[in-house]
Write an enzyme that holds these catalytic residues in place. Structure first.
Site, PDB file in Angstrom:
ATOM      1  N   CYS A   2      38.204  27.773  39.478  1.00 43.35           N
ATOM      2  CA  CYS A   2      37.013  28.634  39.531  1.00 43.35           C
ATOM      3  C   CYS A   2      35.703  27.844  39.561  1.00 43.35           C
ATOM      4  O   CYS A   2      34.786  28.157  40.330  1.00 43.35           O
ATOM      5  CB  CYS A   2      37.012  29.601  38.360  1.00 43.35           C
ATOM      6  SG  CYS A   2      37.530  28.864  36.806  1.00 43.35           S
ATOM      7  N   HIS A  53      30.646  32.071  35.448  1.00 40.79           N
ATOM      8  CA  HIS A  53      30.358  30.678  35.105  1.00 40.79           C
ATOM      9  C   HIS A  53      28.998  30.291  35.702  1.00 40.79           C
ATOM     10  O   HIS A  53      28.659  30.707  36.811  1.00 40.79           O
ATOM     11  CB  HIS A  53      31.393  29.725  35.724  1.00 40.79           C
ATOM     12  CG  HIS A  53      32.796  29.889  35.210  1.00 40.79           C
ATOM     13  ND1 HIS A  53      33.119  30.588  34.073  1.00 40.79           N
ATOM     14  CD2 HIS A  53      33.968  29.401  35.698  1.00 40.79           C
ATOM     15  CE1 HIS A  53      34.429  30.521  33.878  1.00 40.79           C
ATOM     16  NE2 HIS A  53      34.969  29.828  34.846  1.00 40.79           N
TER      17      HIS A  53
HETATM   18  N1  NAP Z   1      40.716  33.501  34.552  1.00 39.33           N
HETATM   19  C1  NAP Z   1      40.167  32.825  35.548  1.00 39.33           C
HETATM   20  O1  NAP Z   1      38.919  32.828  35.753  1.00 39.33           O
HETATM   21  C2  NAP Z   1      41.017  32.026  36.485  1.00 39.33           C
HETATM   22  C3  NAP Z   1      40.405  31.440  37.581  1.00 39.33           C
HETATM   23  C4  NAP Z   1      41.163  30.704  38.476  1.00 39.33           C
HETATM   24  C5  NAP Z   1      42.523  30.574  38.237  1.00 39.33           C
HETATM   25  N2  NAP Z   1      43.110  31.143  37.142  1.00 39.33           N
HETATM   26  C6  NAP Z   1      44.556  30.955  36.963  1.00 39.33           C
HETATM   27  O2  NAP Z   1      45.225  32.217  37.104  1.00 39.33           O
HETATM   28  C7  NAP Z   1      46.356  32.253  36.252  1.00 39.33           C
HETATM   29  C8  NAP Z   1      46.289  33.482  35.334  1.00 39.33           C
HETATM   30  O3  NAP Z   1      45.086  33.436  34.602  1.00 39.33           O
HETATM   31  P1  NAP Z   1      44.567  34.717  33.778  1.00 39.33           P
HETATM   32  O4  NAP Z   1      43.226  34.311  33.312  1.00 39.33           O
HETATM   33  O5  NAP Z   1      44.729  35.988  34.544  1.00 39.33           O
HETATM   34  O6  NAP Z   1      45.597  34.717  32.500  1.00 39.33           O
HETATM   35  P2  NAP Z   1      46.060  35.918  31.572  1.00 39.33           P
HETATM   36  O7  NAP Z   1      44.993  36.936  31.408  1.00 39.33           O
HETATM   37  O8  NAP Z   1      46.600  35.260  30.362  1.00 39.33           O
HETATM   38  O9  NAP Z   1      47.274  36.589  32.385  1.00 39.33           O
HETATM   39  C9  NAP Z   1      48.520  35.961  32.607  1.00 39.33           C
HETATM   40  C10 NAP Z   1      49.388  36.839  33.487  1.00 39.33           C
HETATM   41  O10 NAP Z   1      50.611  36.128  33.779  1.00 39.33           O
HETATM   42  C11 NAP Z   1      51.715  36.951  33.433  1.00 39.33           C
HETATM   43  N3  NAP Z   1      52.871  36.150  33.046  1.00 39.33           N
HETATM   44  C12 NAP Z   1      52.963  35.256  32.037  1.00 39.33           C
HETATM   45  N4  NAP Z   1      54.243  34.767  31.958  1.00 39.33           N
HETATM   46  C13 NAP Z   1      54.934  35.358  32.953  1.00 39.33           C
HETATM   47  C14 NAP Z   1      56.288  35.290  33.398  1.00 39.33           C
HETATM   48  N5  NAP Z   1      57.178  34.480  32.810  1.00 39.33           N
HETATM   49  N6  NAP Z   1      56.676  36.056  34.453  1.00 39.33           N
HETATM   50  C15 NAP Z   1      55.778  36.868  35.058  1.00 39.33           C
HETATM   51  N7  NAP Z   1      54.487  36.989  34.696  1.00 39.33           N
HETATM   52  C16 NAP Z   1      54.075  36.257  33.646  1.00 39.33           C
HETATM   53  C17 NAP Z   1      51.205  37.795  32.276  1.00 39.33           C
HETATM   54  O11 NAP Z   1      52.046  38.916  32.108  1.00 39.33           O
HETATM   55  P3  NAP Z   1      52.324  39.629  30.675  1.00 39.33           P
HETATM   56  O12 NAP Z   1      51.303  40.723  30.557  1.00 39.33           O
HETATM   57  O13 NAP Z   1      53.702  40.174  30.835  1.00 39.33           O
HETATM   58  O14 NAP Z   1      52.201  38.586  29.623  1.00 39.33           O
HETATM   59  C18 NAP Z   1      49.819  38.141  32.795  1.00 39.33           C
HETATM   60  O15 NAP Z   1      49.925  39.168  33.765  1.00 39.33           O
HETATM   61  C19 NAP Z   1      46.379  30.902  35.520  1.00 39.33           C
HETATM   62  O16 NAP Z   1      47.202  30.017  36.254  1.00 39.33           O
HETATM   63  C20 NAP Z   1      44.953  30.456  35.591  1.00 39.33           C
HETATM   64  O17 NAP Z   1      44.828  29.051  35.511  1.00 39.33           O
HETATM   65  C21 NAP Z   1      42.377  31.876  36.270  1.00 39.33           C
END
Ligand code: NAP
Length: 335
Positions: A129, A242
């Protein structure tokens, strides 16, 4: 018009929920939408175009018949499931870091290097990001006068860490105000009313993984292997968007007025730069918006020739879900 079977992996997360909303807002040609998460969230329901969609547990055979999968389930999920999806004929757009520096995987910001999408072999990576918003703002300057060096300090919101951290900021803020005990899980220290100079893990030279991503990913996206980026990435108690302070050593002289003009004409950028009227980009104003906002454009006092700018964008939209969907739109356009 062709319609696509689309899957959102990590659909219950901060990025995944935004992904489903953006698919609807941008009227992506979806035939069927499948929402996947872990067993913890199976059965949860979301509304998409007036229809209720039930979240399913992600399994090895979940990708049969899926054309495009938008992954934001974390790196372990991407590592295991993206190759299975590719085997099933799905094109994966991955939000995690696992594939970003793989030479066989294009790393794409649609305003900057859309041509790289055509080189994909099944997986396309969405950059980090903090990198996305910085390279959008750097690209027009890079094309106009060249860039040698960038020094960047970030002011990153807690939604960049995911849903747990968003809740933690809210709970800690209430606890501080009401003088209650504070629980700390998402970060090494309290984030409410605090500033943490630590995003990712530290390497032997004292840089964090987030800081090194900003160097390596910028080079890959701009196809500029000599550009130097020295970043300090900082978490601040802001829910969303950000902000970045970006100091640029250019190869040739460029005036702030000229920079303002070329930035204003670049797709995806909105310049807000009337400091005497107190008009400059703010995290709160960027929340829920698609643009990368740029302001405080001025000559750098150290780099000569050089520029300074202040760059703000919604990390869940342009920093993640929107950029991923813009990549999907490029796939649709080229087919
Ligand atoms: N937040 C940002 O600004 C941002 C920006 C760029 C990239 N990212 C990347 O995007 C990804 C997710 O980030 P987030 O911020 O959305 O995190 P988050 O809010 O913690 O969400 C994680 C998601 O992954 C799912 N998950 C976890 N373990 C899993 C499994 N074994 N099988 C299937 N689904 C699973 C969770 O499902 P449950 O509800 O079942 O736990 C939830 O839907 C990360 O790799 C992060 O680095 C995030």
């Amino acid at each position: 018009m062709k319609y696509y079977n689309v899957a959102v992996v990590g659909a219950t997360g901060a990025v995944g929920e935004e992904m489903t909303q953006i698919l609807e807002q941008r009227d992506f040609p979806v035939r069927k939408l499948s929402l996947y998460a872990s067993h913890r969230s199976a059965g949860k329901e979301y509304l998409f175009k007036g229809k209720t969609i039930r979240v399913e547990e992600l399994k090895d055979n979940s990708f049969q018949g899926i054309d495009i999968a938008l992954f934001s389930g974390g790196d372990d999920v991407s590592k295991h499931f993206a190759p299975l999806a590719v085997q099933a004929g799905t094109v994966v757009i991955d939000n995690g870091k696992y594939y970003r520096m793989d030479p066989n995987v294009p790393l794409v910001v649609p305003e900057v290097n859309p041509e790289d999408v055509s080189k994909h072999q099944g997986i396309i990576a969405n950059p980090n990001c903090s990198t996305i918003q910085m390279v959008v703002a750097l690209k027009p300057i890079y094309d106009a006068v060249g860039i040698n060096k960038v020094i960047c300090s970030t002011y990153q919101s807690v939604s960049g860490t995911g849903k747990e951290a968003i809740n933690e900021l809210r709970e800690q803020t209430e606890a501080v105000v009401l003088n209650k005990d504070i629980k700390i899980n998402a970060y090494p220290y309290q984030i409410a009313f605090n500033v943490l100079p630590h995003i990712g893990s530290f390497d032997k030279d004292g840089y964090t993984s987030e800081e090194i991503k900003m160097l390596n990913e910028t080079r890959k996206i701009l196809h500029a292997n000599k550009i130097m980026v020295s970043a300090t990435t900082v978490r601040v108690p802001v829910y969303r968007a950000h902000a970045e302070d970006v100091h640029i050593e250019t190869q040739k002289e460029i005036s702030p007025d000229k920079a303002r003009e070329i930035l204003s004409n670049f797709p995806g950028i909105k310049v807000i730069d009337e400091p005497e009227q107190c008009r400059y980009p703010l995290s709160l104003d960027a929340e829920g918006k698609d643009e990368v906002f740029v302001g405080r454009i001025r000559k750098d006092l150290v780099f000569n020739p050089g520029l300074v700018m202040w760059v703000v964008a919604d990390n869940l939209r342009k920093g993640a879900a929107l950029n991923a969907l813009q990549i999907a739109e490029l796939l649709v356009d080229t087919e």
